[in-house]
Motif scaffolding. Structure first.
Motif, mmCIF file in Angstrom:
data_model
loop_
_atom_site.group_PDB
_atom_site.id
_atom_site.type_symbol
_atom_site.label_atom_id
_atom_site.label_comp_id
_atom_site.label_asym_id
_atom_site.label_seq_id
_atom_site.Cartn_x
_atom_site.Cartn_y
_atom_site.Cartn_z
ATOM 1 N N LYS A 1 0.604 -13.731 -11.124
ATOM 2 C CA LYS A 1 -0.660 -13.327 -10.486
ATOM 3 C C LYS A 1 -0.368 -12.595 -9.185
ATOM 4 N N CYS A 2 -1.257 -11.669 -8.866
ATOM 5 C CA CYS A 2 -1.147 -10.935 -7.615
ATOM 6 C C CYS A 2 -1.519 -11.875 -6.468
ATOM 7 N N THR A 3 -0.710 -11.892 -5.423
ATOM 8 C CA THR A 3 -0.982 -12.815 -4.316
ATOM 9 C C THR A 3 -2.010 -12.258 -3.332
ATOM 10 N N ALA B 1 9.701 -6.954 -10.183
ATOM 11 C CA ALA B 1 8.266 -7.157 -10.006
ATOM 12 C C ALA B 1 7.836 -6.701 -8.627
ATOM 13 N N CYS B 2 6.640 -6.167 -8.567
ATOM 14 C CA CYS B 2 6.015 -5.796 -7.298
ATOM 15 C C CYS B 2 6.134 -6.946 -6.309
ATOM 16 N N LYS B 3 6.318 -6.603 -5.048
ATOM 17 C CA LYS B 3 6.511 -7.631 -4.021
ATOM 18 C C LYS B 3 5.330 -8.598 -3.917
ATOM 19 N N LEU B 4 4.166 -8.194 -4.359
ATOM 20 C CA LEU B 4 2.999 -9.081 -4.259
ATOM 21 C C LEU B 4 2.811 -9.959 -5.499
ATOM 22 N N LEU B 5 3.648 -9.798 -6.483
ATOM 23 C CA LEU B 5 3.453 -10.610 -7.697
ATOM 24 C C LEU B 5 4.088 -11.990 -7.518
ATOM 25 N N ASP B 6 3.295 -13.010 -7.740
ATOM 26 C CA ASP B 6 3.831 -14.370 -7.843
ATOM 27 C C ASP B 6 4.353 -14.477 -9.271
ATOM 28 N N CYS C 1 2.177 -5.048 -16.102
ATOM 29 C CA CYS C 1 1.822 -3.817 -15.378
ATOM 30 C C CYS C 1 2.253 -3.877 -13.918
ATOM 31 N N CYS C 2 2.747 -5.031 -13.475
ATOM 32 C CA CYS C 2 3.177 -5.191 -12.079
ATOM 33 C C CYS C 2 4.681 -5.023 -11.933
ATOM 34 N N LEU C 3 5.331 -4.528 -12.962
ATOM 35 C CA LEU C 3 6.760 -4.256 -12.872
ATOM 36 C C LEU C 3 6.982 -2.826 -12.384
ATOM 37 N N ARG D 1 -2.502 -2.563 0.039
ATOM 38 C CA ARG D 1 -1.159 -3.064 0.366
ATOM 39 C C ARG D 1 -0.060 -2.359 -0.420
ATOM 40 N N VAL D 2 -0.374 -1.975 -1.645
ATOM 41 C CA VAL D 2 0.645 -1.342 -2.507
ATOM 42 C C VAL D 2 0.057 -0.023 -3.005
ATOM 43 N N HIS D 3 0.525 1.078 -2.422
ATOM 44 C CA HIS D 3 -0.151 2.355 -2.675
ATOM 45 C C HIS D 3 -0.121 2.783 -4.134
ATOM 46 N N ASP D 4 0.921 2.371 -4.880
ATOM 47 C CA ASP D 4 0.959 2.797 -6.285
ATOM 48 C C ASP D 4 0.529 1.687 -7.247
ATOM 49 N N CYS D 5 -0.168 0.703 -6.721
ATOM 50 C CA CYS D 5 -0.747 -0.307 -7.614
ATOM 51 C C CYS D 5 -1.768 0.409 -8.494
ATOM 52 N N VAL D 6 -1.567 0.298 -9.784
ATOM 53 C CA VAL D 6 -2.365 1.125 -10.691
ATOM 54 C C VAL D 6 -3.814 0.631 -10.790
ATOM 55 N N ASN E 1 -6.943 -7.020 -1.894
ATOM 56 C CA ASN E 1 -6.420 -5.934 -1.042
ATOM 57 C C ASN E 1 -5.246 -5.203 -1.683
ATOM 58 N N ARG E 2 -5.092 -5.365 -2.985
ATOM 59 C CA ARG E 2 -3.868 -4.868 -3.628
ATOM 60 C C ARG E 2 -3.670 -3.361 -3.446
ATOM 61 N N HIS E 3 -4.745 -2.595 -3.540
ATOM 62 C CA HIS E 3 -4.560 -1.141 -3.476
ATOM 63 C C HIS E 3 -4.249 -0.671 -2.058
HETATM 64 S S1 SF4 Z 1 -0.335 -5.172 -5.810
HETATM 65 FE FE1 SF4 Z 1 -0.832 -4.392 -7.851
HETATM 66 S S2 SF4 Z 1 1.179 -4.163 -8.875
HETATM 67 FE FE2 SF4 Z 1 1.456 -5.510 -7.088
HETATM 68 S S3 SF4 Z 1 1.227 -7.604 -7.884
HETATM 69 FE FE3 SF4 Z 1 -0.773 -6.941 -7.087
HETATM 70 S S4 SF4 Z 1 -1.836 -6.117 -8.897
HETATM 71 FE FE4 SF4 Z 1 0.372 -6.199 -9.405
#
Ligand code: SF4
Ligand code: SF4
Length: 157
Positions: free
Chosen positions: A61-63, A51-56, A32-34, A71-76, A67-69
């Motif tokens: 795993k999300c790094t 992959a999303c820039k925050l994905l290790d 889901c992080c693609l 940092r990444v506005h379209d993080c689902v 704070n994912r939402h």
């Molecule tokens: S910010 Fe959201 S989409 Fe990006 S790696 Fe983290 S959980 Fe995945």
């Protein structure tokens, strides 16, 4: 009749799970992080291997999960309310499976007891995803997954 010895994902609905159970339900596949692109003409959703820039990617795993939402506005946001509307979620996604009344697969860490089985079974994006970092938006189309076998992994079909 419900067997009370059943594990929580068979015994409870998504809505009934506590926070710990909810979090543990994620199999760590990273699918889901693609990044997904939408075809402007057909509105078709195109899956990429970016992959999303925050994905290790190695750990899938999300790094910065807390704070994912921000940092990444379209993080689902996956929740009991949204899960059934996210039709692009892979069929292998544990939230989707439970929402559809299905059981988890053998490779799910909660079943196998081993966080590596999601990788060993070829479900995770670890071997073939690449970071979106440094890829201009206009060039993301080059990373659309066309290989049917990879697409099968992406969709879990
Ligand atoms: S910010 Fe959201 S989409 Fe990006 S790696 Fe983290 S959980 Fe995945
Ligand atoms: S697709 Fe589902 S199981 Fe896989 S990482 Fe995303 S939320 Fe977790």
């Amino acid at each position: 009749m419900i067997d009370k010895s059943d594990p929580f994902w068979r015994d409870k609905s998504l809505r009934e799970m506590n926070q710990e159970e909810w979090e543990s339900l994620c199999d760590g596949c990273g699918q889901c992080c693609l990044i997904k692109l939408e075809d402007e003409d057909t509105e078709e959703l195109l899956h990429t291997r970016l992959a999303c820039k925050l994905l290790d990617i190695g750990a899938c795993k999300c790094t910065d999960y807390p704070n994912r939402h921000a940092r990444v506005h379209d993080c689902v946001v996956i929740s009991p309310d949204t899960v059934k509307t996210l039709d692009w979620l892979p069929h292998s996604c544990a939230y989707r499976l439970v929402a559809e009344g299905k059981d988890l697969h053998w490779w799910h860490p909660l079943v196998s007891g081993d966080p590596n089985t999601v990788h060993e079974a070829g479900i995770s994006v670890r071997p073939w995803a690449t970071s979106e970092e440094g890829v201009p938006e206009g060039k993301m189309i080059r990373f659309v997954v066309k290989d049917p076998s990879i697409k099968r992994i992406l969709t879990g079909e």
